[in-house]
Design an enzyme around this catalytic site. Sequence first.
Site, PDB file in Angstrom:
ATOM      1  N   TYR A 113       0.871  -1.173   0.000  1.00  0.00           N
ATOM      2  CA  TYR A 113       0.000   0.000   0.000  1.00  0.00           C
ATOM      3  C   TYR A 113       0.907   1.221   0.000  1.00  0.00           C
ATOM      4  CZ  TYR A 113      -3.233  -3.523   1.854  1.00  0.00           C
ATOM      5  OH  TYR A 113      -3.990  -4.651   2.041  1.00  0.00           O
ATOM      6  N   ARG A 116       1.916   2.554   3.568  1.00  0.00           N
ATOM      7  CA  ARG A 116       2.376   1.662   4.637  1.00  0.00           C
ATOM      8  C   ARG A 116       3.465   0.739   4.132  1.00  0.00           C
ATOM      9  NH1 ARG A 116      -3.540  -0.466   5.195  1.00  0.00           N
ATOM     10  NH2 ARG A 116      -3.695   1.007   3.479  1.00  0.00           N
ATOM     11  N   CYS A 125      10.978 -16.398  17.049  1.00  0.00           N
ATOM     12  CA  CYS A 125       9.712 -16.225  17.755  1.00  0.00           C
ATOM     13  C   CYS A 125       9.769 -16.919  19.110  1.00  0.00           C
ATOM     14  CB  CYS A 125       8.551 -16.775  16.958  1.00  0.00           C
ATOM     15  SG  CYS A 125       7.508 -15.475  16.325  1.00  0.00           S
ATOM     16  N   CYS A 129       3.926 -20.629  16.255  1.00  0.00           N
ATOM     17  CA  CYS A 129       2.499 -20.963  16.124  1.00  0.00           C
ATOM     18  C   CYS A 129       2.312 -21.855  14.907  1.00  0.00           C
ATOM     19  CB  CYS A 129       1.672 -19.699  15.958  1.00  0.00           C
ATOM     20  SG  CYS A 129       1.859 -18.565  17.330  1.00  0.00           S
ATOM     21  N   CYS A 132       1.019 -20.180  11.716  1.00  0.00           N
ATOM     22  CA  CYS A 132       1.709 -18.940  11.308  1.00  0.00           C
ATOM     23  C   CYS A 132       1.643 -18.721   9.798  1.00  0.00           C
ATOM     24  CB  CYS A 132       3.170 -18.989  11.747  1.00  0.00           C
ATOM     25  SG  CYS A 132       4.068 -17.472  11.323  1.00  0.00           S
ATOM     26  N   ARG A 134       3.696 -16.950   8.225  1.00  0.00           N
ATOM     27  CA  ARG A 134       5.070 -16.886   7.706  1.00  0.00           C
ATOM     28  C   ARG A 134       5.870 -18.102   8.140  1.00  0.00           C
ATOM     29  NH1 ARG A 134       5.032 -11.164   9.323  1.00  0.00           N
ATOM     30  NH2 ARG A 134       3.853 -10.193   7.658  1.00  0.00           N
ATOM     31  N   ASP A 294      -5.346 -17.799   6.112  1.00  0.00           N
ATOM     32  CA  ASP A 294      -4.721 -17.759   4.785  1.00  0.00           C
ATOM     33  C   ASP A 294      -4.367 -19.156   4.286  1.00  0.00           C
ATOM     34  OD1 ASP A 294      -4.747 -14.951   4.668  1.00  0.00           O
ATOM     35  OD2 ASP A 294      -2.919 -14.825   5.874  1.00  0.00           O
ATOM     36  N   LYS A 338      -5.906  -6.570   1.237  1.00  0.00           N
ATOM     37  CA  LYS A 338      -6.917  -7.103   2.159  1.00  0.00           C
ATOM     38  C   LYS A 338      -8.277  -6.494   1.843  1.00  0.00           C
ATOM     39  CE  LYS A 338      -3.759  -7.704   6.063  1.00  0.00           C
ATOM     40  NZ  LYS A 338      -2.574  -6.926   5.621  1.00  0.00           N
TER      41      LYS A 338
HETATM   42  C1  LIG Z   1      -1.645  -6.342   6.310  1.00  0.00           C
HETATM   43  C2  LIG Z   1      -0.580  -5.565   5.702  1.00  0.00           C
HETATM   44  C3  LIG Z   1      -0.350  -4.236   6.082  1.00  0.00           C
HETATM   45  C4  LIG Z   1      -1.148  -3.533   7.156  1.00  0.00           C
HETATM   46  O1  LIG Z   1      -2.486  -3.416   6.837  1.00  0.00           O
HETATM   47  P1  LIG Z   1      -3.456  -2.694   7.872  1.00  0.00           P
HETATM   48  O2  LIG Z   1      -4.827  -2.933   7.330  1.00  0.00           O
HETATM   49  O3  LIG Z   1      -3.093  -1.244   7.862  1.00  0.00           O
HETATM   50  O4  LIG Z   1      -3.237  -3.299   9.205  1.00  0.00           O
HETATM   51  C5  LIG Z   1       0.665  -3.552   5.462  1.00  0.00           C
HETATM   52  N1  LIG Z   1       1.423  -4.130   4.494  1.00  0.00           N
HETATM   53  C6  LIG Z   1       1.213  -5.400   4.119  1.00  0.00           C
HETATM   54  C7  LIG Z   1       2.069  -5.979   3.055  1.00  0.00           C
HETATM   55  C8  LIG Z   1       0.220  -6.165   4.717  1.00  0.00           C
HETATM   56  O5  LIG Z   1       0.046  -7.426   4.345  1.00  0.00           O
END
Ligand SMILES: *Cc1c(COP(=O)(O)O)cnc(C)c1O
Length: 371
Positions: A113, A116, A125, A129, A132, A134, A294, A338
Site C-alpha cells: 500500500y 504503509r 519467535c 504458532c 503462522c 510466515r 490464509d 486485504k
Molecule cells: C496487512 C498488511 C499491512 C497492514 O495493513 P493494515 O490494514 O493497515 O493493518 C501492510 N502491508 C502489508 C504488506 C500487509 O500485508
Amino acid sequence: MPTLLERGAFKNVPRELWLSYSWQIQNRIKTAKELSQYIDLTKEELSGINLTKGLYPMAITPYYLSLIDPEDINDPIRLQAIPREVEVSSCQELGEENPFREESEVLGLTHRYPDRVLLNLTSFCAVYCRHCMRKRIFAGGESSKTREEIDSWLRYIREQDSIRDVLISGGEPLSVGIEKLEYLLSGLREIKHVETIRFGSRLLVLCPQRFFDKEILNLLEKYSPIWINTHFNHPREITELTSLAVENLLRAGVPVNNQTVLLKGVNDSPEVMLELFRVLLRIKVRPIYLFHCDPIKGAIHFRTSIEKGLEIMRFLRGKLPGMGIPTYALDLPGGRGKIALSPNYIKEQDGNRFLFESPFGEVVEYEVFEI
Ligand SMILES: *Cc1c(COP(=O)(O)O)cnc(C)c1O
C-alpha cells in the site's frame, strides 16, 4: 478442567524466574522428550514433532505451555503450539509458502500500500504458532536483520515520501535486542514523513513478561507514537499477567490492538469469539481484525469456510459494544490486498426503499430521503 499451571506443574520455578522474560525464552520447550514431562502426547503429535523438525520447528515458552489443560487433546492452546502430523502430511500439496508475495525491492521489506510498509525484522519467535502465515521462514533458523540491512530499509523509506506508517513484524520483532531496536526506531524517527510506527507482536500472548521490563517500555515511550498489534485467538490466552502487561504498555502510551485469526477447532465458534472480544475489552485491548485463515502450506487444516466467519460476525452484532467488533478481513492472493467481509443486512432494495435486517432479526423498512 485445570491447566498445567493450576495443577502446579511449574510450582518449583521461583516466582522471580517465572516473571522473567529471559528465563521464559531460555527455557522454551523444543523436544518431544521435554514436552512429555508435562503432557501425554498423542501419536499424531509425536509424529508431528518428528516430521516438522528442521522445517517448522517447535518452541513453546513455559508460560504459554502452562495455559494448556493436559487432559484435553483439543485444547485451543495445545492446537496452536504443538505440531501434528496433519501439518506435513495431507496438507503439503495444498497451499503456498508465500501466497501474498511478501518482500520486494529491499530484503525483508514489503511495500504493497502506498502509505504503509511492512518490515520483517527477525525470524525468531517466542513460540512457533502452528498456523503462522510466515511459517516458511522458520526453517532458516533464528536470526535478525543486520544494521546494514536496516540501513537499506531506512534508505528506501526515506526516498518514498508516501510512506506514513511502518509496520515492524517478524518473527517476533520485540524479541530483538534493545540496541538494534533503538537503531531502527531512531532511524525511522529521523524521517519526517513517517508518522506512526506499529509492532506486530505476539509477546503479550506468548510471554507477557516482556512488558515487565522497564527498558523496553521506556524505548517504546521514547519513540511515540508507537502502537502494538497483537494476536489473541482464545479467551483462555488472557491471564492476570496479560492484564498487567497491557497496563504497563498503556502507561507508556502504547495502545494495543488485536488481530484474531479464525482457526478451525481453536475459535471457530460464535460463543468463543464473543467471550474473547469481551475479555479483550475488559483489559482495554481493542479487537480490530478477524482474519480469515490464509492458504498457507502447512496450515491448511486450520481453515474454515467464509460462511463460518460471516455467521460469527452476525452473532456478534448487537451483543458487544461497537468498539469490540472487529472487521472480518481476507487477504487476496498475489499480494492484491486485504478486503473486508460482512454479513449482508440489506434484505431488499427498491430505489431508495430498503428492507434491512436488524441485529435482533427483525425486518425493518427504511426509506432514504435526500434534499
Ligand atoms: C496487512 C498488511 C499491512 C497492514 O495493513 P493494515 O490494514 O493497515 O493493518 C501492510 N502491508 C502489508 C504488506 C500487509 O500485508
